[in-house]
Design a protein around this motif. Structure first.
Motif, PDB file in Angstrom:
ATOM      1  N   ILE A 107       0.832  -1.203   0.000  1.00 55.61           N
ATOM      2  CA  ILE A 107       0.000   0.000   0.000  1.00 55.61           C
ATOM      3  C   ILE A 107       0.868   1.255   0.000  1.00 55.61           C
ATOM      4  O   ILE A 107       0.629   2.206  -0.763  1.00 55.61           O
ATOM      5  N   LEU A 108       1.883   1.277   0.856  1.00 57.03           N
ATOM      6  CA  LEU A 108       2.744   2.458   0.957  1.00 57.03           C
ATOM      7  C   LEU A 108       3.516   2.695  -0.340  1.00 57.03           C
ATOM      8  O   LEU A 108       3.630   3.835  -0.813  1.00 57.03           O
ATOM      9  N   GLN A 109       4.030   1.634  -0.944  1.00 52.83           N
ATOM     10  CA  GLN A 109       4.807   1.793  -2.179  1.00 52.83           C
ATOM     11  C   GLN A 109       3.923   2.219  -3.350  1.00 52.83           C
ATOM     12  O   GLN A 109       4.273   3.123  -4.113  1.00 52.83           O
ATOM     13  N   HIS A 110       2.755   1.584  -3.482  1.00 53.51           N
ATOM     14  CA  HIS A 110       1.881   1.927  -4.600  1.00 53.51           C
ATOM     15  C   HIS A 110       1.265   3.312  -4.403  1.00 53.51           C
ATOM     16  O   HIS A 110       1.095   4.067  -5.373  1.00 53.51           O
ATOM     17  N   GLY A 111       0.931   3.655  -3.167  1.00 49.85           N
ATOM     18  CA  GLY A 111       0.403   4.985  -2.896  1.00 49.85           C
ATOM     19  C   GLY A 111       1.400   6.063  -3.273  1.00 49.85           C
ATOM     20  O   GLY A 111       1.042   7.080  -3.883  1.00 49.85           O
ATOM     21  N   ALA A 112       2.672   5.853  -2.932  1.00 48.23           N
ATOM     22  CA  ALA A 112       3.712   6.827  -3.266  1.00 48.23           C
ATOM     23  C   ALA A 112       3.878   6.966  -4.775  1.00 48.23           C
ATOM     24  O   ALA A 112       4.201   8.050  -5.277  1.00 48.23           O
ATOM     25  N   ALA A 113       3.651   5.877  -5.511  1.00 52.03           N
ATOM     26  CA  ALA A 113       3.802   5.918  -6.967  1.00 52.03           C
ATOM     27  C   ALA A 113       2.616   6.595  -7.660  1.00 52.03           C
ATOM     28  O   ALA A 113       2.788   7.196  -8.725  1.00 52.03           O
ATOM     29  N   CYS A 114       1.429   6.517  -7.075  1.00 55.17           N
ATOM     30  CA  CYS A 114       0.216   7.021  -7.741  1.00 55.17           C
ATOM     31  C   CYS A 114      -0.229   8.395  -7.259  1.00 55.17           C
ATOM     32  O   CYS A 114      -0.744   9.190  -8.053  1.00 55.17           O
ATOM     33  N   LEU A 115      -0.043   8.669  -5.976  1.00 58.09           N
ATOM     34  CA  LEU A 115      -0.522   9.918  -5.406  1.00 58.09           C
ATOM     35  C   LEU A 115       0.539  11.005  -5.504  1.00 58.09           C
ATOM     36  O   LEU A 115       1.723  10.722  -5.710  1.00 58.09           O
ATOM     37  N   LEU A 116       0.111  12.245  -5.351  1.00 58.60           N
ATOM     38  CA  LEU A 116       1.047  13.360  -5.387  1.00 58.60           C
ATOM     39  C   LEU A 116       1.842  13.443  -4.085  1.00 58.60           C
ATOM     40  O   LEU A 116       1.268  13.255  -3.007  1.00 58.60           O
ATOM     41  N   PRO A 117       3.142  13.703  -4.177  1.00 59.07           N
ATOM     42  CA  PRO A 117       3.901  13.957  -2.940  1.00 59.07           C
ATOM     43  C   PRO A 117       3.336  15.207  -2.263  1.00 59.07           C
ATOM     44  O   PRO A 117       2.910  16.145  -2.930  1.00 59.07           O
ATOM     45  N   PHE A 118       3.329  15.221  -0.955  1.00 59.00           N
ATOM     46  CA  PHE A 118       2.785  16.368  -0.232  1.00 59.00           C
ATOM     47  C   PHE A 118       3.431  17.678  -0.673  1.00 59.00           C
ATOM     48  O   PHE A 118       2.770  18.674  -0.877  1.00 59.00           O
ATOM     49  N   ALA A 119       4.769  17.694  -0.813  1.00 56.07           N
ATOM     50  CA  ALA A 119       5.484  18.946  -1.103  1.00 56.07           C
ATOM     51  C   ALA A 119       5.230  19.444  -2.513  1.00 56.07           C
ATOM     52  O   ALA A 119       5.347  20.634  -2.784  1.00 56.07           O
TER      53      ALA A 119
END
Length: 313
Positions: free
Chosen positions: A297-309
């Motif tokens: 979940i953490l890896q795929h979320g980081a790949a699909c969602l926008l980074p906060f910054a």
């Protein structure tokens, strides 16, 4: 007056048969059904719960119809369900000849994540391991309640702070656009996105507690709930169907409508985008498949969602 907090460490070891009785009564929402499920008499179920309440010197169950756990009851249920989940995962390695049973995994997730990035993250694990998935669909501001009550081992939430006994890690930002069909835009917003046009144009919200749509319209257009037409539909996919059909405008994740935007079926209205920060909450006591699920979940979320910054650049 709120009862004094109980030092659970002084109560150990807990009686897990008593905890099981409490858990089954809450699940079945009835003492009689719980007794049948455990092959016990109803009085035996009641006695086990009474003994557990005596050991903590506090009520654990509000005996309404259906029965509702108290705050301490929810804490004990969360502990019991975590231990039960870990035992189910550990058992096959202890009993080598035990049949390989599907591991039940409950996760609380919001509908928008489910409709976009969430399931592809789990798909490889679901094909590799015997996992029986139970997805509890809630608004992202309310998913943590399922985790708090022990109904789920993990949750996607907008809350950054972890619950006691849990970890929280950032996933990324979901970007939402206010969209409609070109025909809808011509019918209602030909003169622009004005207060007059928004009082006439029907929107769509997930449910009556959808604070995203309500707070957005209030913040940017000073429109209050009930002052404009708004459909209630508990489905992200139905949002798109209504918008494509020219029946409503809506806030929808950009991830979910990239094809429609590219094809011109939907268009972004001249309105500010909305960003929702998402976090992955899960039990501290995670191992095996539960740990692998969290990593996926953490890896795929980081790949699909926008980074906060980078979300608002």
């Amino acid at each position: 007056m709120k009862p004094d907090p109980v030092n659970l460490s002084r109560l150990l070891p807990l009686d897990y048969k008593q905890l099981q009785a409490l858990d089954v009564v809450v699940q079945e929402q009835n003492f009689e059904r719980a007794a049948r499920r455990l092959n016990l008499t109803q009085s035996a179920i009641s006695q086990r719960i009474k003994l557990l309440e005596q050991s903590v010197a506090q009520p654990l169950l509000i005996r309404t119809s259906p029965p509702v756990p108290t705050e301490l009851g929810q804490q004990l249920l969360g502990h019991y369900r975590q231990v039960s989940q870990l035992e189910r995962e550990l058992l096959p390695s202890l009993l080598l000849d035990a049949p390989r049973q599907p591991l039940k995994v409950s996760i609380a997730v919001n509908a928008d994540s489910l409709a976009t990035w969430f399931l592809p993250a789990l798909a490889p694990l679901l094909t590799q391991y015997p996992i029986e998935l139970n997805l509890l669909i809630e608004d992202e501001t309310r998913t943590l309640e399922r985790l708090r009550q022990g109904e789920a081992f993990a949750a996607v939430s907008t809350q950054p702070r972890a619950l006691p006994g849990c970890h929280a890690s950032p996933l990324g930002r979901m970007e939402y656009l206010l969209v409609c069909s070109p025909a809808f835009n011509h019918q209602y917003f030909g003169e622009g996105l004005t207060l007059e046009s928004l009082h006439q144009a029907p929107g769509v919200a997930f449910d009556q507690r959808d604070d995203m749509h309500i707070s957005y319209m209030s913040e940017y257009y000073a429109l209050h709930a009930g002052s404009y037409p708004c459909h209630t539909v508990r489905s992200s996919e139905a949002f798109i169907a209504l918008a494509c059909a020219g029946a409503a405008y809506c806030l929808i994740p950009r991830l979910q409508i990239e094809r429609e935007l590219a094809a011109g079926t939907l268009m972004a209205l001249p309105a500010p985008p909305l960003y929702r920060d998402l976090y992955w909450h899960r039990w501290v006591l995670e191992r095996g498949i539960h740990w692998q699920i969290s990593q996926a979940i953490l890896q795929h979320g980081a790949a699909c969602l926008l980074p906060f910054a980078d979300a608002e650049r």
